[in-house]
Design a protein around this motif. Structure first.
Motif, short mmCIF file in Angstrom:
data_model
loop_
_atom_site.label_atom_id
_atom_site.label_comp_id
_atom_site.label_asym_id
_atom_site.label_seq_id
_atom_site.Cartn_x
_atom_site.Cartn_y
_atom_site.Cartn_z
N UNK A 88 0.80 -1.22 0.00
CA UNK A 88 0.00 0.00 0.00
C UNK A 88 0.83 1.27 0.00
N UNK A 89 2.11 1.16 -0.37
CA UNK A 89 2.99 2.33 -0.36
C UNK A 89 2.43 3.43 -1.26
N UNK A 90 2.42 4.63 -0.70
CA UNK A 90 1.96 5.79 -1.47
C UNK A 90 2.93 6.94 -1.27
N UNK A 91 3.39 7.51 -2.37
CA UNK A 91 4.23 8.70 -2.32
C UNK A 91 3.93 9.50 -3.58
N UNK A 92 2.87 10.28 -3.49
CA UNK A 92 2.40 11.08 -4.62
C UNK A 92 2.53 12.54 -4.24
N UNK A 93 3.56 13.20 -4.74
CA UNK A 93 3.84 14.60 -4.46
C UNK A 93 3.34 15.42 -5.64
N UNK A 94 2.33 16.24 -5.41
CA UNK A 94 1.66 16.96 -6.49
C UNK A 94 2.42 18.24 -6.81
N UNK A 95 3.18 18.21 -7.89
CA UNK A 95 4.04 19.32 -8.29
C UNK A 95 3.92 19.55 -9.80
N UNK A 96 2.75 19.97 -10.28
CA UNK A 96 2.55 20.06 -11.73
C UNK A 96 3.47 21.06 -12.41
N UNK A 97 3.76 22.19 -11.78
CA UNK A 97 4.63 23.18 -12.41
C UNK A 97 6.06 22.66 -12.53
N UNK A 98 6.55 22.01 -11.47
CA UNK A 98 7.89 21.42 -11.52
C UNK A 98 7.95 20.30 -12.55
N UNK A 99 6.90 19.48 -12.63
CA UNK A 99 6.86 18.41 -13.63
C UNK A 99 6.88 18.99 -15.05
N UNK A 198 -0.28 39.02 -4.30
CA UNK A 198 0.17 38.22 -3.16
C UNK A 198 -0.39 36.82 -3.19
N UNK A 199 -1.72 36.67 -3.18
CA UNK A 199 -2.30 35.31 -3.26
C UNK A 199 -1.92 34.58 -4.55
N UNK A 200 -1.78 35.34 -5.65
CA UNK A 200 -1.40 34.70 -6.91
C UNK A 200 -0.01 34.08 -6.81
N UNK A 201 0.92 34.82 -6.21
CA UNK A 201 2.27 34.28 -6.04
C UNK A 201 2.27 33.02 -5.21
N UNK A 202 1.51 33.03 -4.12
CA UNK A 202 1.43 31.84 -3.28
C UNK A 202 0.81 30.68 -4.04
N UNK A 203 -0.23 30.96 -4.83
CA UNK A 203 -0.87 29.89 -5.60
C UNK A 203 0.06 29.29 -6.62
N UNK A 204 0.82 30.14 -7.33
CA UNK A 204 1.78 29.62 -8.31
C UNK A 204 2.84 28.79 -7.61
N UNK A 205 3.29 29.25 -6.44
CA UNK A 205 4.28 28.49 -5.68
C UNK A 205 3.77 27.11 -5.30
N UNK A 206 2.52 27.02 -4.91
CA UNK A 206 1.96 25.72 -4.53
C UNK A 206 1.87 24.78 -5.72
N UNK A 207 1.70 25.33 -6.93
CA UNK A 207 1.76 24.49 -8.12
C UNK A 207 3.17 23.96 -8.34
N UNK A 208 4.17 24.71 -7.89
CA UNK A 208 5.54 24.24 -7.98
C UNK A 208 5.83 23.12 -7.01
N UNK A 209 5.25 23.20 -5.82
CA UNK A 209 5.49 22.16 -4.82
C UNK A 209 4.93 22.55 -3.47
N UNK A 210 4.73 21.55 -2.64
CA UNK A 210 4.14 21.79 -1.32
C UNK A 210 5.05 22.62 -0.42
#
Length: 594
Positions: A88-99, A198-210
């Motif tokens: 049941x190993x799970x390691x799914x890091x959601x980083x669409x911008x980095x991908x 401000x919120x836009x920058x944070x949102x774009x950052x979250x698309x880059x990675x957690x």
């Protein structure tokens, strides 16, 4: 009479060209990272894009290493995943911008790592510039300039800038810091675009990675403890209301879970939402380790090979020492610096907490250092200054500040360069492991590594071989990664037992990455991998201490290779006769401690 050294230092820090000089220094210190080339997980991402690994994730989700699908995992055991991997190993890091960035780099640069590294260096210099603008905005000139210098040469920034697979940290940090800057302009100057940027920058950052959650930590800390602009309410209710935009993070967490993001059944990553108690236990150990790295450069990465106790002790001692030093400097710290630290330091601590679920290492300190660098700059500058009545009490303060200055001003750049050279050396050795492995002449069907504890020997060479040729090695199996010598006893034409000497399996950080310690393996547990049957014959405290292995063909079969790590190479074993045993001495791999 010449002024005292700290005053000369302050004038030097306030030089009009100091900002440009630090950016140039950031470029100079990061430029040697191009020598690292591809490293470790880089080869996994490249293999995904080349379709070399069954069930490879799509280009926009490359950090989806394990999605928790037990049937898919069983099918992929032939791809180098250890036999003890939790179903049941799970390691799914959601980083669409980095991908997406890695995919674009692959389309443009192919298998030439130079272009990837140039992108990372450009991102890092841009991050240093953004951090510098933040420091110079909230701190007096000399203090902000020193904070910028400390941030630029921080040795624990090596992996974000030098490891291509860690570009997600830069993609998370840069837009988050730019968004924070824009929001500060809105709060303090009424610059209306900042309300949305401000919120836009944070949102774009979250698309880059957690890791961009660390940026949200500073946002929240500023709202709750930062200075109140003229004409704005100062009460706690007003501050809490101003922090409401951060509630957008709830939407991020919901979306993260909706697409299957998170970690489960692994010892390396801990999902705080899914396992809060386990996260709290891990945080109690990891937080002081990372603080020790941030404050006195005690490398957190070493805890993957060494006991964490001394690192925890050093971290706690460093925190206590810094607290005493700050208290001694407090009378000399002007209100503007105190006001900045009232939100930057809590922001750094909260950013650290948001990172504690990741695999421990200094790379997690990129965004936390945004608040730690100003604290160190304040203590160094105010601690070195001579008071009106120096006396004996001034000596401990100046000695402590001098020690921090030595570590973070003089030694840190050297550690950055030394870590770059070490990573480049490990990368070349990894390539050498794949190139010199004694696999035999084609057709090669199966390779079994009897014992090797270094992941650069057991995990990544197959990805390198697969990129070189899709038919280079159809199946690859690591039987033990225990950091110990092993005894192999042949029990039949195709079978043998394998046992580590003096310890059990599944105790190291890279072993438990694939199976959490909370999931013991029972005696009799059996797995089929690469046509071989691997059975756990004996256990101690839920950890295998002896394996029974049947390769399904005579050990002398030319289609398989039974290897051990010896003298810096994966070498074919001298096969014992039936009933006889051979000892496999442990030796370090490319990393050096594993």
């Amino acid at each position: 009479m010449s002024p005292p050294p700290p005053d000369r230092l302050a004038r030097w820090l306030c030089h009009p060209h100091f900002f440009k000089v630090v950016l140039l220094l950031a470029l100079v210190i990061s430029a040697p990272t191009v020598a690292i080339g591809f490293y470790a997980d880089d080869y996994v991402l490249l293999s995904y894009l080349a379709g070399r690994i069954p069930g490879s994730p799509p280009w926009y989700d490359l950090y989806n290493f394990f999605d928790g699908d037990a049937l898919k995992l069983q099918a992929n055991l032939v791809s180098g995943f250890p036999w003890w991997t939790d179903p049941g190993l799970k390691l799914h890091l959601v980083r669409p911008l980095a991908s997406a960035l890695f995919t674009l780099e692959h389309a443009v640069f192919g298998h030439a790592p130079l272009g990837y590294h140039l992108v990372s260096i450009a991102l890092y210099v841009a991050l240093v510039a953004a951090a510098g603008r933040l420091f110079l905005r909230v701190l007096p000139g000399a203090t902000g300039a020193l904070a910028l210098f400390l941030f630029a040469v921080c040795d624990n920034h090596l992996h974000p800038v030098g490891w291509i697979a860690c570009q997600h940290l830069l993609l998370a940090a840069l837009p988050a810091v730019l968004g924070l800057l824009a929001y500060l302009r809105y709060r303090e100057e009424g610059w209306r675009p900042g309300r949305y940027l401000g919120p836009l920058g944070l949102g774009v950052g979250l698309l880059g990675g957690e890791a961009a959650l660390g940026g949200a930590a500073y946002w929240i800390a500023y709202q709750l403890a930062g200075p109140v602009p003229p004409g704005r309410a100062a009460g706690l209710r007003a501050r809490a209301a101003a922090a409401l935009p951060a509630l957008g993070l709830l939407a991020y967490f919901a979306a993260y879970k909706a697409v299957g993001g998170g970690a489960a059944n692994t010892g390396g990553y801990v999902d705080p939402l899914a396992s809060p108690l386990r996260f709290a236990a891990a945080a109690a150990e990891r937080l002081p380790v990372l603080l020790g790295d941030a404050l006195v450069s005690m490398p957190a990465d070493l805890t993957s090979a060494l006991p964490s106790g001394p690192f925890v002790a050093v971290g706690l001692a460093a925190v206590a020492g810094l607290a005493l030093l700050y208290r001694a400097c407090l009378p000399a710290i002007p209100e503007r610096e105190r006001a900045a630290l009232r939100w930057l330091v809590p922001g750094a601590l909260l950013a650290l907490v948001t990172s504690l679920g990741g695999f421990p290492g200094s790379r997690l300190l990129l965004l936390p250092s945004l608040g730690i660098a100003p604290l160190l700059a304040v203590v160094i500058l105010r601690g070195l200054r001579r008071g009106p009545s120096p006396g004996r009490a001034a000596w401990p303060r100046r000695a402590g500040a001098g020690l921090l200055a030595a570590v973070h001003v003089a030694i840190a750049p050297l550690l950055f360069l030394a870590a770059t050279a070490s990573s480049a050396d490990i990368a070349r050795k990894l390539e050498g492991v794949a190139r010199t492995a004694e696999l035999g002449a084609p057709p090669r069907e199966r390779a079994f590594i009897a014992a090797a504890s270094d992941p650069m020997v057991t995990i990544y060479p197959q990805a390198i071989l697969g990129l070189a040729s899709p038919d280079a090695l159809p199946c690859w199996s690591a039987l033990s990664m225990a950091r110990a010598s092993h005894r192999l006893t042949r029990t039949g034409p195709s079978s043998f037992t394998l046992e580590p000497l003096g310890r059990t399996m599944l105790t190291g950080a890279f072993e438990t990455l694939y199976r959490a310690p909370s999931a013991p393996i029972p005696r009799g547990y059996q797995v089929t991998q690469c046509g071989a049957t691997i059975r756990v014959a004996e256990v101690e405290d839920g950890k295998p201490s002896r394996l029974e292995v049947d390769l399904g063909a005579p050990l002398e079969d030319p289609g398989l290779a039974l290897l051990s790590w010896r003298d810096g190479r994966l070498r074919r074993m001298a096969l014992p006769a039936i009933g006889e045993a051979v000892e496999l001495p442990w030796s370090p791999g490319p990393i050096g401690l594993l």
